[in-house]
Scaffold this motif. Structure first.
Motif, mmCIF file in Angstrom:
data_model
loop_
_atom_site.group_PDB
_atom_site.id
_atom_site.type_symbol
_atom_site.label_atom_id
_atom_site.label_comp_id
_atom_site.label_asym_id
_atom_site.label_seq_id
_atom_site.Cartn_x
_atom_site.Cartn_y
_atom_site.Cartn_z
ATOM 1 N N ARG A 96 -2.354 -3.038 -2.178
ATOM 2 C CA ARG A 96 -2.844 -4.242 -1.515
ATOM 3 C C ARG A 96 -3.694 -5.106 -2.432
ATOM 4 N N GLY A 142 0.802 -1.203 0.000
ATOM 5 C CA GLY A 142 0.000 0.000 0.000
ATOM 6 C C GLY A 142 0.841 1.260 0.000
ATOM 7 N N PRO A 146 -4.219 1.373 2.098
ATOM 8 C CA PRO A 146 -4.394 0.505 0.923
ATOM 9 C C PRO A 146 -3.988 1.159 -0.388
#
Length: 654
Positions: free
Chosen positions: A536, A435, A490
């Protein structure tokens, strides 16, 4: 009873469907398997990516330094082609290998006339677990496909008369294929024994017919021409760009001479897997003023830790065989001798000449010149050679192969760029390592802290407080001693900072060009750095590794028995050939494949014994499909001549 042509047509369709399904399943599985993005591996994965990126941008290998020409162009060219075509590198590797298997299957069908044998061979090659272990961005991933393509093209040429053709195009393609293999790894010499055996056997058969001799001679000439053309093209590009006509400058005469000359100096007994020990270097510093200039770098303790000793543990205070050749180049770069390729060439020539002169006049005790790639080896090391060969054979039968995979260099500066360049493949790394990493601080005159809310996440993402004495001092606020943070999110898009005391939120995208500050509620949010890594969403699915695990476990049982059966069949076929004084094509193919396997294993065992740990699955990649080919061809050779031999077409007149 149905007509034979009808049966053959249905069988051909069935074989075609089976091969198409096998190829598609193989490509799909490899496409979904995870890859480690090692953007910090400057001598391996990152080097290939950076050269490929430069090629794709039209800059050849980029600006010159001591790293530019350390390895061949074969794999960077492949990665650049994958990127230009818009295909992930892993998918392109799978397509290449699947096509290589099909091409070899076609060549075996031409020489034997056995379609079921060709189909079985293709299925066995595509199902091999080694082809499912490409978990890094390294050149070894295409080694198996390269040797299969080169061998298949050579077989198509040699057996072209059975299809009533001369096969000139196949001879040219074979030359190009061997040149691509040769320019991918610097150890391509291992293919020579097997290729020589195949060509000598056909030369002996063709010698009885003038037309056969002429066709073979012209074909070999075309192969050599194509081989030389490819390498000359690469060397010419390096000449234009860097001023040196070579494919890889680790093969350059002056550098290899300097390395081999340093390795021939003796001061005390040799140190296993340490080609130029410290006591040798100290003696050479005295004898060679040019080499003495490298002393500050080479004897710096900081250069002899870490990677310099990561292979043989006993070399941790010195340079192991796998690292000294790189340290020597880095040391030359540290004194400015890699300002250009000709300058580096001249410097290493001076080192080689000075050390040779000291050897000749007795100032240094030296042995005869050694191969630059093989450091000194003592009797104790030679005694370990059988065990190293046994280890390689164990791996070839898929025994003791681990399923581990290194983690990606998620904190390396170029990790996202590398991940995107190679086609955004799945990765195996944990979610908390993937991320966007955001580092900064927050200060609010009101009690409270901050949180992050991201689309697709359940609730807020907690932001952990970290010590911040500088913030407390700056604001004169003792309560601000824990107001720094380092949070991994993320993605850039869809995430926003918000204060726990309420108020408006600030999108992360608005702060991406760090350093950047923004008002957040009644407080101040300051972003120091935003590091965008692998997202992610790139995390792997579970099913591809589960499928690979099944394939691996099946082959743990199958491959040892296949190898034993293949060796026994080859021994029996050898006795039959001796008794009948006749060699069938499949037996010759088996002999060539076994020879290639033995050459690869022997070379790696020598390197493993003398320099660094080389008995590894990645270095054995070309030998895995060859071992399967050898075993299957040995078993099939017990059936004698195939239909193609019994009903062969006459060659076309020259």
């Amino acid at each position: 009873m149905p007509a034979r042509p009808g049966i053959d047509a249905w069988r051909a369709r069935g074989i075609a469907v089976a091969l198409a399904l096998s190829s598609l399943l193989f490509i799909a599985l490899v496409h979904h398997l995870p890859v480690s993005i090692l953007a910090g591996a400057s001598y391996d994965d990152a080097w290939f990516w950076q050269r490929a990126e430069s090629i794709a941008a039209g800059r050849w290998f980029g600006a010159f330094d001591h790293m530019t020409l350390i390895k061949g162009s074969g794999y960077p060219l492949f990665l650049a082609a994958s990127h230009v075509l818009g295909l992930p590198a892993t998918t392109m590797q799978a397509v290449l290998y699947a096509l290589a298997c099909l091409l070899l299957g076609g060549a075996v069908y031409r020489m034997s006339g056995r379609p079921l044998l060709a189909m079985l061979l293709v299925l066995a090659l595509q199902g091999h677990p080694a082809a499912l272990g490409w978990n890094r961005v390294i050149r070894d991933n295409i080694g198996g496909a390269q040797i299969l393509i080169a061998l298949a093209c050579l077989l198509y040429f040699l057996y072209a008369p059975r299809a009533g053709k001369r096969g000139w195009r196949w001879a040219l393609l074979a030359g190009f294929a061997f040149a691509w293999l040769w320019s991918t790894r610097e150890d391509g010499i291992w293919v020579l024994p097997g290729v020589a055996l195949l060509l000598l056997a056909h030369a002996a058969a063709a010698w009885r017919e003038r037309a056969g001799r002429r066709r073979l001679g012209v074909g070999l000439g075309l192969m050599v021409l194509a081989f030389a053309a490819w390498l000359s093209l690469v060397a010419g590009a390096n000449l234009v760009q860097y001023g040196v006509f070579t494919t890889v400058d680790t093969r350059a005469t002056s550098y290899r001479d300097a390395l081999s000359t340093l390795q021939r100096v003796r001061v005390g007994p040799p140190v296993a897997q340490v080609p130029v020990p410290e006591r040798v270097r100290e003696a050479v510093y005295v004898a060679s003023p040019a080499f003495a200039r490298l002393r500050p770098y080479l004897e710096d303790p900081a250069q002899r830790g870490g990677d310099a000793c990561r292979l043989p543990p006993h070399a941790c205070s010195d340079y192991s065989g796998g690292w000294f050749l790189w340290a020597l180049r880095a040391a030359a770069a540290s004194i400015g001798e890699y300002r250009s390729a000709p300058a580096a060439d001249a410097y290493f020539r001076q080192v080689a000449d000075e050390v040779d002169a000291a050897c000749d006049d007795g100032r240094l005790a030296c042995t005869s010149r050694l191969a630059a790639s093989i450091p000194p080896v003592d009797q104790a090391q030679w005694s370990t050679l059988p065990a190293r060969v046994a280890k390689a054979i164990t791996l070839l039968t898929w025994q003791g192969v681990g399923g581990g995979q290194p983690p990606s260099d998620t904190a390396a500066s170029g990790v996202r760029a590398m991940w995107r360049f190679v086609g955004s493949p799945p990765v195996r790394d944990p979610a908390d390592a993937l991320g966007v990493q955001v580092v900064g601080w927050f200060h609010d005159t009101r009690p409270g802290w901050l949180a992050v809310r991201c689309a697709g996440e359940d609730g807020r993402v907690e932001v952990t407080r970290q010590p911040s004495p500088d913030i407390a001092l700056h604001f004169g606020d003792p309560a601000a001693r824990m107001n720094r943070f380092n949070v991994v999110l993320p993605a850039l898009e869809g995430c926003a900072f918000e204060a726990t005391t309420g108020g408006a939120s600030v999108p992360l995208m608005a702060l991406a060009a760090a350093p950047r500050a923004a008002n957040l509620g009644s407080g101040t949010l300051n972003i120091d750095t935003v590091f965008e890594g692998i997202p992610r969403a790139a995390r792997e699915d579970a099913w591809p590794r589960a499928a690979r695990h099944v394939v691996w476990r099946v082959h743990e049982y199958v491959l040892p028995w296949l190898a034993i059966a293949g060796l026994l069949a080859f021994l029996w076929a050898t006795l039959s050939a001796v008794r009948s004084r006749r060699v069938v094509p499949l037996y010759l193919l088996a002999a060539v494949a076994w020879c290639l396997v033995a050459a690869r294993v022997g070379l790696l065992a020598l390197v493993d014994m003398s320099a660094f740990a080389a008995i590894r699955v990645d270095y054995l990649q070309p030998a895995f499909p060859l071992a399967v080919l050898a075993a299957i061809a040995s078993l099939a050779s017990l059936g004698g001549d195939g239909p193609a031999q019994q009903q062969r077409n006459p060659p076309r007149p020259p």
